[in-house]
Motif scaffolding. Sequence first.
Motif, mmCIF file in Angstrom:
data_model
loop_
_atom_site.group_PDB
_atom_site.id
_atom_site.type_symbol
_atom_site.label_atom_id
_atom_site.label_comp_id
_atom_site.label_asym_id
_atom_site.label_seq_id
_atom_site.Cartn_x
_atom_site.Cartn_y
_atom_site.Cartn_z
ATOM 1 N N ASN A 126 32.698 -11.898 33.570
ATOM 2 C CA ASN A 126 32.561 -12.851 34.663
ATOM 3 C C ASN A 126 33.239 -14.180 34.368
ATOM 4 O OD1 ASN A 126 31.510 -13.510 37.242
ATOM 5 N ND2 ASN A 126 29.937 -14.753 36.272
ATOM 6 N N ARG A 127 33.508 -14.473 33.100
ATOM 7 C CA ARG A 127 34.159 -15.723 32.732
ATOM 8 C C ARG A 127 35.661 -15.544 32.542
ATOM 9 N NH1 ARG A 127 30.795 -19.370 28.593
ATOM 10 N NH2 ARG A 127 32.305 -20.838 29.487
ATOM 11 N N GLY A 128 36.182 -14.411 32.970
ATOM 12 C CA GLY A 128 37.614 -14.200 32.918
ATOM 13 C C GLY A 128 38.313 -14.901 34.066
ATOM 14 N N GLY A 129 39.585 -15.192 33.889
ATOM 15 C CA GLY A 129 40.349 -15.888 34.913
ATOM 16 C C GLY A 129 40.437 -17.377 34.642
ATOM 17 N N SER A 130 41.296 -18.042 35.393
ATOM 18 C CA SER A 130 41.529 -19.467 35.199
ATOM 19 C C SER A 130 40.391 -20.276 35.815
ATOM 20 C CB SER A 130 42.862 -19.873 35.837
ATOM 21 O OG SER A 130 43.026 -21.277 35.800
ATOM 22 N N PRO A 131 39.979 -21.343 35.153
ATOM 23 C CA PRO A 131 38.913 -22.183 35.737
ATOM 24 C C PRO A 131 39.385 -23.042 36.893
ATOM 25 C CG PRO A 131 39.676 -23.125 33.682
ATOM 26 C CD PRO A 131 40.368 -21.803 33.815
#
Length: 386
Positions: A126-131
Amino acid sequence: MFLVFGSFIGSQCYPHVESSDSEIEEPSAESEIESSDSSDSDDDMEDINSEHEPEFTCYVDAFGRKNYLPKCDDKQKPHTNQHFATLKDAYKFYWAHGRICGFDVRKSTEKSDRKGNFKAKYIQCNRGGSPYQNRSKLLDENGVEGTHRRRKTTSRRCNCRALIIMKPAGPKGFVIMSFIEEHNHPLATGDAKMFLRCYRNLSVANQDFIMDCSRANIGATRSHALAKELHGSYGDIGATVTDFKNFSRDVKVRIGDHDAKMILAKFKLKKETSNNTFYYDYKVDKNGHLTGLFWMDAIGQANFDVFGDIVSFDPTFRTNRYNMVFLPFTGVDNHWKTVTFAAGLFAKENYKNFKWLLLTFKKAMGHIPPCVITDQCLAIKKALDK
């Protein structure tokens, strides 16, 4: 190539340091006695420490980046060339793996060829990807893109690479083409797991409890505190206070524009099940909006028959959401206690609404009281004269 740290506590890595031979001292007799006396306490401390053992391993790769490898049984861990009948089964398996290891899972990119045929599905941490990719853009008066406004969330994406990639496998369904196990952020352990979405599940019993508290005019926050006292701890509830608030909000949204129909249906059912001892009446405008509502039960009618010589009503109360005027018909019993005869709701304080309410009260009770106490409202005075 990577360096493995000796132990992990909390969210920091600590290197293991070995003592030299010169630092080792022979135990004295006093220390042996103390050690024998404290053997039981040492065993207890070992049990406590075993409960807080790290559930993942922290290591640093060749680029100096910390990585976190979850500890999990091989049967509960995905692996390449593992087949699933459907993508839903693959998601459930990876979701269960994340629940054990301490991270949330979400569905991500889906790829297809030029003809639209399915090629691959990404299921990642769930914390994957760009912020920064979910930041909403603000435009100034000229329509030019300005500063970014960040959404307030408790969990932030940090480009975590942990994922599984599914691809079609013909008759066998789907197969894991790639699996990355390492995370670039600490994983939830112990009591912190209760805040993960995979651990938060609002049961039917909790939903009924929220509805019961709402009928007693108890909000979602206090309902969550009461649920904690009933279950014993916040971890045993299975949901956070935000989940309680979201459920209460969803119920209100679902009711939406049907709130008037619901209250009228409730009054109708109550009248049918009370052998017509419950009385109600209402009126609507040309658009079908509820503009007036009157109700009275058997207790109110009995109180009016005994203590109805003097009736007081004062339209000074208003509802918060609908801004409607609430008007209770009250009196005083032989013990100088206030008793309620009936109540009404109407949209505006004008002559027509007061006249309708008084005529409905007369129809329900059978007669008008000899004395009425109210404020110096000209609309009420005109309605009473008529």
